[in-house]
Design a protein around this motif. Structure first.
Motif, PDB file in Angstrom:
ATOM      1  N   UNK A  75       2.657  -8.515  -4.549  1.00 38.60           N
ATOM      2  CA  UNK A  75       1.529  -8.146  -3.678  1.00 38.60           C
ATOM      3  C   UNK A  75       0.530  -8.004  -4.572  1.00 38.60           C
ATOM      4  N   UNK A  76      -0.488  -9.263  -4.757  1.00 40.69           N
ATOM      5  CA  UNK A  76      -1.653  -9.184  -5.450  1.00 40.69           C
ATOM      6  C   UNK A  76      -2.924  -8.965  -4.850  1.00 40.69           C
ATOM      7  N   UNK A  77      -2.748  -7.724  -4.494  1.00 43.65           N
ATOM      8  CA  UNK A  77      -4.113  -6.927  -3.953  1.00 43.65           C
ATOM      9  C   UNK A  77      -3.774  -5.499  -3.829  1.00 43.65           C
ATOM     10  N   UNK A  78      -4.820  -4.761  -4.188  1.00 48.29           N
ATOM     11  CA  UNK A  78      -4.624  -3.108  -4.089  1.00 48.29           C
ATOM     12  C   UNK A  78      -4.705  -2.848  -2.731  1.00 48.29           C
ATOM     13  N   UNK A  79      -5.548  -3.577  -1.743  1.00 47.76           N
ATOM     14  CA  UNK A  79      -5.551  -3.038  -0.503  1.00 47.76           C
ATOM     15  C   UNK A  79      -4.349  -3.395   0.417  1.00 47.76           C
ATOM     16  N   UNK A  80      -3.928  -4.722   0.033  1.00 43.31           N
ATOM     17  CA  UNK A  80      -2.714  -5.312   0.730  1.00 43.31           C
ATOM     18  C   UNK A  80      -1.577  -4.412   0.282  1.00 43.31           C
ATOM     19  N   UNK A  81      -1.542  -3.927  -0.620  1.00 42.60           N
ATOM     20  CA  UNK A  81      -0.403  -2.953  -1.239  1.00 42.60           C
ATOM     21  C   UNK A  81      -0.583  -1.653  -0.767  1.00 42.60           C
ATOM     22  N   UNK A  82      -1.964  -1.313  -0.445  1.00 45.20           N
ATOM     23  CA  UNK A  82      -1.793   0.007   0.277  1.00 45.20           C
ATOM     24  C   UNK A  82      -1.405   0.046   1.897  1.00 45.20           C
ATOM     25  N   UNK A  83      -1.672  -1.117   2.528  1.00 46.70           N
ATOM     26  CA  UNK A  83      -0.947  -1.571   3.822  1.00 46.70           C
ATOM     27  C   UNK A  83       0.271  -1.443   3.919  1.00 46.70           C
ATOM     28  N   UNK A  97      -0.788   1.755   8.129  1.00 44.54           N
ATOM     29  CA  UNK A  97      -2.236   1.876   8.746  1.00 44.54           C
ATOM     30  C   UNK A  97      -2.836   3.187   8.217  1.00 44.54           C
ATOM     31  N   UNK A  98      -2.301   4.495   8.094  1.00 37.79           N
ATOM     32  CA  UNK A  98      -2.808   5.769   7.851  1.00 37.79           C
ATOM     33  C   UNK A  98      -3.260   5.771   6.325  1.00 37.79           C
TER      34      UNK A  98
END
Length: 440
Positions: free
Chosen positions: A312-320, A325-326
């Protein structure tokens, strides 16, 4: 029976070496010790050693906060949002069958953030941000010195510790932003202009395009906020303009950086988009959709490819993926609140906060680690903590004090001249001086 009366503890000034030792411990427990290895729940010597270093950093930061002679106020917004985010990740990991691993990673992040908050409370903004960025620079310098031989492979990598090119570029770029801040506040020495050029050269040698682009934007937003420049900073900027123009137009340096890897550029971008598409279309239970699968999830299963999982090369995709969603909503609120606070921070730190949040924030779109136990999180958490209203309005014990202007000499007026001025209706020339001067 003889009893001794305990005297109350007297707060003392914290020595610089104590602060730097604590910062180095926190950096050491976050940087990667092995290439291509991610924590998946198993306890091994490296995980145990990093845990011990993190615990030592937390204990030392607590002791320093207790000994502080002039503590700084620390706001509650960052700690509250982080606690909610970590709680959501633990719930998601429990539902995904990764309860223990999720709790371990969440505890590491909580220990890191708590240590930063305690250090901020102990030494204030100026001393902490300076010591932490210098510590990051020392680690990067040692990694570059021991990994200089990797330049033969095309990209500069770390030797000890084995930092990736992107990680070296992040640490070096952070030191460059602090140097630019000193320049625009007219506090930089002449040699720091040479240092800035060298730091940018290291970033260039890493071949990290994402970090180089976001670093350029970070420096740009800092320069736009400058009201004055030191001589060293002005000379460095004037010299950099023709140098960059020459590199872009007369050499192949920019082309080589942009086209690094040839056909692998398309492959790298395609790999990222494949992982993002898999994360956005991932099928799971309602619980996983809202709470994710826990912070240990660094890869995601992919279909239709000859490989089965993708990083997962993205902090935002990783957060998802990790917090659902929360958690993604919490991170968005956290980042937006921090961005708003950086623009309301007074000088001298507003340019650096804006530059750092632009640097690590934009970099997080293509790199992971912004909401994990990493150096990116250290930078983001410090900006978040230091830009809160309670902290930015509190006195900073480590802030540099400008020398006070010399008192003006008192005006000596003879009695005859004073009577003549009174007859003409002119005010007493001594009335414009301070009360202290008048008494003299």
């Amino acid at each position: 029976m003889n009893t001794t009366k305990q005297t109350p503890r007297t707060p003392t000034e914290i020595a610089p070496w104590q602060l730097y030792v604590c910062c180095l411990l926190l950096v050491a427990c976050t940087i990667p010790w092995r290439r291509g290895t991610y924590f998946a729940g198993a306890l091994d010597p490296v995980v145990a050693a990093k845990g011990l270093l993190g615990g030592a950093g937390l204990a030392l930061s607590f002791l320093l906060s207790r000994r502080s002679a002039r503590p700084t106020a620390v706001g509650a917004r960052t700690l509250t949002l982080a606690a909610l985010y970590l709680l959501v990740s633990c719930l998601g990991g429990w539902a995904a069958g990764q309860a223990l691993a999720s709790v371990v990673v969440a505890v590491r992040v909580a220990m890191l953030l708590t240590s930063l908050a305690l250090l901020l409370h102990a030494v204030g903004v100026t001393r902490l941000i300076t010591a932490m960025i210098h510590s990051l620079g020392l680690v990067a310098l040692f990694a570059v010195a021991t990994g200089a031989g990797t330049l033969g492979s095309g990209r500069l990598q770390g030797g000890v510790p084995p930092l990736t090119p992107n990680e070296i570029a992040l640490l070096t770029g952070t030191v460059l932003l602090l140097t630019v801040q000193r320049m625009i506040e007219s506090r930089a020495a002449r040699w720091e202009a040479v240092l800035a050029i060298g730091l940018f050269g290291v970033v260039w040698l890493t071949g990290s395009r994402t970090t180089a682009a976001t670093l350029f934007l970070g420096v740009a937003v800092m320069v736009l906020q400058a009201r004055k420049f030191s001589v060293a900073g002005f000379v460095a900027i004037v010299a950099a303009i023709p140098a960059m123009a020459f590199a872009a137009l007369a050499t192949s340096a920019v082309t080589n950086l942009l086209l690094r890897g040839g056909d692998q550029n398309v492959t790298t971008l395609a790999s990222r988009t494949i992982a993002w598409q898999a994360a956005l279309t991932m099928e799971g239970s309602t619980w996983q959709r809202w709470f994710g699968g826990g912070l240990p999830m660094k890869h995601i299963p992919v279909t239709g490819q000859y490989w089965q999982s993708q990083l997962l090369d993205s902090s935002w995709i990783s957060a998802l993926v990790q917090t659902g969603l929360i958690g993604l909503a919490l991170t968005a609120v956290w980042v937006l609140a921090t961005v708003g606070s950086t623009f309301r921070t007074p000088r001298p730190w507003r340019p650096l906060w804006v530059g750092l949040i632009a640097f690590v924030g934009l970099r997080s779109l293509l790199e992971s680690g912004l909401f994990d136990a990493s150096t990116s999180f250290i930078l983001f958490a410090m900006v978040s903590l230091m830009s809160e209203p309670a902290t930015r309005t509190a006195p900073d014990p480590g802030a540099p004090v400008d020398p006070e202007p010399a008192e003006p000499d008192p005006i000596v007026v003879s009695d005859a001249t004073l009577r003549e001025l009174q007859l003409q209706g002119q005010p007493d020339p001594r009335s414009s001086r301070t009360a202290l001067t008048a008494r003299r």
